[in-house]
Design an enzyme around this catalytic site. Structure first.
Site, PDB file in Angstrom:
ATOM      1  N   TYR A 178       0.843  -1.205   0.000  1.00 49.34           N
ATOM      2  CA  TYR A 178       0.000   0.000   0.000  1.00 49.34           C
ATOM      3  C   TYR A 178       0.878   1.255   0.000  1.00 49.34           C
ATOM      4  CZ  TYR A 178      -3.965   3.040   1.213  1.00 49.34           C
ATOM      5  OH  TYR A 178      -4.928   4.022   1.202  1.00 49.34           O
ATOM      6  N   LYS A 182       1.029   4.131  -2.940  1.00 47.41           N
ATOM      7  CA  LYS A 182       0.602   5.501  -2.656  1.00 47.41           C
ATOM      8  C   LYS A 182       1.748   6.508  -2.854  1.00 47.41           C
ATOM      9  CE  LYS A 182      -3.752   4.856  -1.890  1.00 47.41           C
ATOM     10  NZ  LYS A 182      -4.755   5.425  -2.814  1.00 47.41           N
TER      11      LYS A 182
END
Ligand SMILES: NC(=O)c1ccc[n+]([C@@H]2O[C@H](COP(=O)([O-])OP(=O)(O)OC[C@H]3O[C@@H](n4cnc5c(N)ncnc54)[C@H](O)[C@@H]3O)[C@@H](O)[C@H]2O)c1
Length: 281
Positions: A178, A182
């Site tokens: 993640y 991002k």
């Protein structure tokens, strides 16, 4: 009532999600004349589109739902083609599709297939969407707005907002997939901003901490002490409401944000500023 006013046409990607649904209502309520709701979950996109109709203020407001898989360039192109067919132009795009890793695991146990899945949905999708919409924006006339005592201003050809995360500018343990995806959103945002600035296409990212959607509730299940930590956040002491993220995205699409390009707007109630210390008397 919306905090900001816009006109023009919108594509929302990930429009059936917790933030996406609120984005739809907020853009409709702020005056968008048409919103295309794209999501891999078609039923959720339809529900968000229907919900937006009751708050839209444009007389001829049009809400269109479409199934899109953002990891598939052809599917993304079909979504953009549909927006052009329905609206004739695209003024605002918000990339809000996203997923978390399947598990929180230490770096050396990260599953490569899951890493690729998260990266494709959270980051590579933005390349596909941006390439497709920029072709349309490039070819359209700049929008103009009458700012009263400031005169009539040229608003450029479009505004793209990418939803990253505070994990796009910081890190927590056990979330390499993640976090990496991002951080890539920041690169995509800045590259887009510099490559298209001469064409009048702006691109910015918002970086929220934990938002009150199923994604955060799932994280509470994985990290049981997270709720307590969030409640101790220096300013707010709560999750961000989805409308607060939507308002930030909306702001970046308004004439007031015309000078903001390639920027990061953090919504984290001081989390990254540092821990609160008692005031010194
Ligand atoms: N919830 C949070 O705490 C939080 C915090 C910071 C950033 N974000 C980011 O905000 C964005 C929206 O998150 P949310 O909380 O609304 O989550 P959500 O799970 O409610 O919504 C995400 C949406 O993306 C859609 N989606 C997933 N894969 C897709 C694909 N391949 N093609 C098209 N659509 C797809 C889902 O169907 C869903 O509707 C995400 O990028 C997320 O990473 C969320």
């Amino acid at each position: 009532m919306a905090a900001f006013k816009i006109s023009g046409y919108t594509i929302l990607v990930g429009a059936g999600g917790g933030i996406g649904t609120e984005l739809g209502a907020s853009f409709a309520e702020a005056g968008s004349r048409g919103v295309l709701f794209g999501d891999i979950n078609y039923d959720a996109a339809v529900k968000a589109a229907e919900g937006s109709k009751s708050v839209a203020i444009a007389k001829d407001y049009k809400a269109v739902a479409v199934k899109v898989d953002v990891t598939n360039a052809k599917s993304v192109q079909e979504m953009v083609d549909l927006a052009v067919k329905e609206f004739g132009r695209i003024d605002y795009v918000v990339n809000a599709a996203g997923v978390d890793g399947r598990k929180n695991v230490p770096f050396d146990q990260a599953d490569v297939a899951d890493f690729d899945r998260v990266f494709d949905i959270n980051a590579k999708s933005i390349l596909y969407v941006t390439q497709s919409v920029a072709k349309v924006m490039k070819a359209q006339e700049s929008a103009k707005v009458d700012l009263g005592r400031h005169g009539v201003k040229d608003l450029g050809r479009g505004s793209i907002v990418n939803i990253s995360s505070i994990l796009g500018i910081s890190a927590l343990p056990n979330k390499v997939a993640y976090i990496t995806s991002k951080h890539a959103v920041g690169g995509l945002t800045r590259a887009c901003a510099v490559d298209y600035k001469s064409l009048g296409i702006r691109c910015n990212q918002v970086c929220p901490s934990w938002v009150d959607t199923p994604m955060s509730h799932e994280e509470y299940n994985r990290i049981p002490h997270l709720r307590g930590l969030i409640e101790q956040l220096p300013a707010a002491g709560r999750l961000i409401a989805p409308y607060e993220v939507a308002s930030a995205c909306l702001y970046l699409c308004t004439p007031a944000a015309y000078y903001i390009n390639g920027s990061t707007l953090t919504l984290d109630s001081c989390v990254l500023v540092g821990p609160a210390v008692p005031a010194v008397e």
